[in-house]
Structures are given as C-alpha cells and as structure tokens.
Motif scaffolding. Structure first.
Motif, PDB file in Angstrom:
ATOM      1  N   UNK A 115       0.833  -1.212   0.000  1.00  0.00           N
ATOM      2  CA  UNK A 115       0.000   0.000   0.000  1.00  0.00           C
ATOM      3  C   UNK A 115       0.864   1.257   0.000  1.00  0.00           C
ATOM      4  N   UNK A 116       1.924   1.239   0.776  1.00  0.00           N
ATOM      5  CA  UNK A 116       2.828   2.384   0.842  1.00  0.00           C
ATOM      6  C   UNK A 116       3.512   2.628  -0.492  1.00  0.00           C
ATOM      7  N   UNK A 117       3.867   1.531  -1.171  1.00  0.00           N
ATOM      8  CA  UNK A 117       4.538   1.621  -2.469  1.00  0.00           C
ATOM      9  C   UNK A 117       3.575   2.139  -3.538  1.00  0.00           C
ATOM     10  N   UNK A 118       2.333   1.655  -3.491  1.00  0.00           N
ATOM     11  CA  UNK A 118       1.337   2.058  -4.495  1.00  0.00           C
ATOM     12  C   UNK A 118       0.914   3.518  -4.326  1.00  0.00           C
ATOM     13  N   UNK A 119       0.905   3.976  -3.096  1.00  0.00           N
ATOM     14  CA  UNK A 119       0.452   5.341  -2.819  1.00  0.00           C
ATOM     15  C   UNK A 119       1.511   6.048  -1.974  1.00  0.00           C
ATOM     16  N   UNK A 120       2.526   6.560  -2.662  1.00  0.00           N
ATOM     17  CA  UNK A 120       3.708   7.110  -2.012  1.00  0.00           C
ATOM     18  C   UNK A 120       3.440   8.141  -0.931  1.00  0.00           C
ATOM     19  N   UNK A 121       2.380   8.939  -1.089  1.00  0.00           N
ATOM     20  CA  UNK A 121       2.105   9.986  -0.105  1.00  0.00           C
ATOM     21  C   UNK A 121       1.341   9.497   1.108  1.00  0.00           C
TER      22      UNK A 121
END
Length: 248
Positions: free
Chosen positions: A52-58
């Motif tokens: 999830x962190x990788x897919x949505x960097x912010x």
C-alpha cells in the motif's frame, strides 16, 4: 493525496494481512486515509503495508502486530492510535477464518471453539476497544465483514454460520449504542455490516482457473464497498446489513 474522499481520516484495519485486508488497506490509502493495519502474522502484515505504501507514495500506512484475542492488547492498540494520530475514524474488522463439515451430523465442536475465538472474540475486543474513540470522531465507522450464511445456515456450516450471526448481533448492539449516544440528532458514528456470499481474489482464480465463483465478491469490490461506508451519513448505515450479494 490530500484530496481523497477520506483525506485526514485515521482508519484501523484488523486482519490487514489477508487478501481482503490487503485490498482494503490499499484502497483506504488511495482514498487519502492514514491506515493502521494489524495482523497476527508479522510477515503478511509487512507485505500488506509495503504494498500500500509503495502504491500510494504519499500515504501513511503503518503495521502493528496485535493479539486481538487479548482484550488489553486490543485496548492498547486503540489508545496508541488515538495518541499517535490524534483521532480514530474507523475500524474495519476483517479477521476471518472458516471450518466446516460434510454434514450437520459430522460437526466438530472444536471447530466452534476455534471460530468463536476468531470470529466473535476478536469482534468483541475491537468494538469494546474502539467504540469510545469512534464516538468522539465526526465520521466514526465500525465495519464488520460478514457472510450470507449467518442468515441462511447450511447443514455443514453450523459452527461458522452461528459464529458469524453472533458477530453480527454484537455489531448491531454497538450500532444501538451509537444511536442512543447520538440522541435526537441521530448517530454521528455508525456500526455497519457488509455481507458477502464468499470472497475471491486473484490467487484463488489462478489455483482454480475453471471455477466460476458464482456470487462471490472480489476483494477489490469489497474494499470499494468499505470506503463507501464513509460516503453515506451515519444514520443511513448505522445498525444496517449492507448486502453485496443476493439476500437469502
């Protein structure tokens, strides 16, 4: 990221490491929420958080290894989230598990013991731990994922259906708490139940390429429905079963 539907919301996901949990964490992060996932499998949880962190960097996506079978651990988790992030706007309960038998006659009561802990005790602990923080939120939501079998049990699924039905009843009681706490203005927090026949994900399809999975809900569609619970006013979803499959 700042303009998502759930921008600024802080949402906890119990059972974040499973396929449905992963999909929910990903979708909630995409909608702008700060997501705090818990699972009893640290590796699975780390994978879900990283994805999830990788897919949505912010996005802020955090993983906590929490024993939801322990009342104190669940409470400490809820308190820690509110202390660290200032609020809690949601708890999505995705702790799952299944045991069944060929027939009613062959039901094993140790299946019940296992399911009672996994499907009922964890709901009791998360709801008791989080209900006050959710009530303090201006958009608090407690979301239980349940199964159509709770309303129409089959002979071989007595233990599973009874456990799911108990979890539903417990969640509806939480909804009544929110209703009463809201007074004449109506509830401003909500407890809602999303009902599926069963869940399917890509790995299941890969394992069984010829299976139809008729009536099953894809975990990505479930994640979309989870986010949708925040789109509606609390009074519309509180104490309700929201059917994602045909009603029995």
């Amino acid at each position: 990221m700042g303009n998502g539907a759930l921008s600024g919301a802080v949402i906890a996901v119990a059972g974040a490491g499973g396929p449905a949990g992963r999909a929910a964490v990903l979708r909630l992060a995409e909608a702008g929420a700060t997501v705090i996932g818990a699972d009893n499998d640290p590796e699975r949880l780390a994978e879900a958080v990283d994805a999830a962190g990788y897919a949505h960097g912010g996005a802020t996506v955090v993983g906590d290894t929490v024993d939801l079978l322990n009342r104190e651990s669940a409470q400490e988790w809820a308190d820690r989230i509110e202390k660290d992030f200032g609020r809690v706007d949601g708890l999505v309960h995705l702790v799952g598990g299944w045991r069944g038998s060929e027939t009613f006659t062959k039901t094993r009561l140790d299946d019940w013991d296992f399911l009672e802990l996994l499907l009922i005790r964890t709901v009791q602990h998360t709801s008791l731990a989080f209900h006050e923080a959710l009530q303090r939120s201006d958009r608090g939501r407690y979301v239980l994922i349940s199964a159509a079998g709770a309303s129409s049990p089959t002979a071989g699924n007595a233990a599973y259906a009874a456990a799911k039905a108990a979890a539903e009843a417990w969640t509806l009681a939480l909804g009544d708490y929110f209703r009463k706490a809201g007074g004449e203005g109506g509830p401003h927090a909500a407890a809602a139940i999303l009902v599926v026949k069963a869940l399917v994900h890509d790995a299941m399809r890969a394992e069984r390429p010829n299976a139809k999975f008729a009536g099953f809900t894809d975990v990505t569609d479930l994640a979309e429905a989870v986010v949708g619970v925040w789109d509606k006013p609390a009074a519309e979803v509180n104490g309700r079963r929201l059917w994602l499959t045909e009603k029995p």
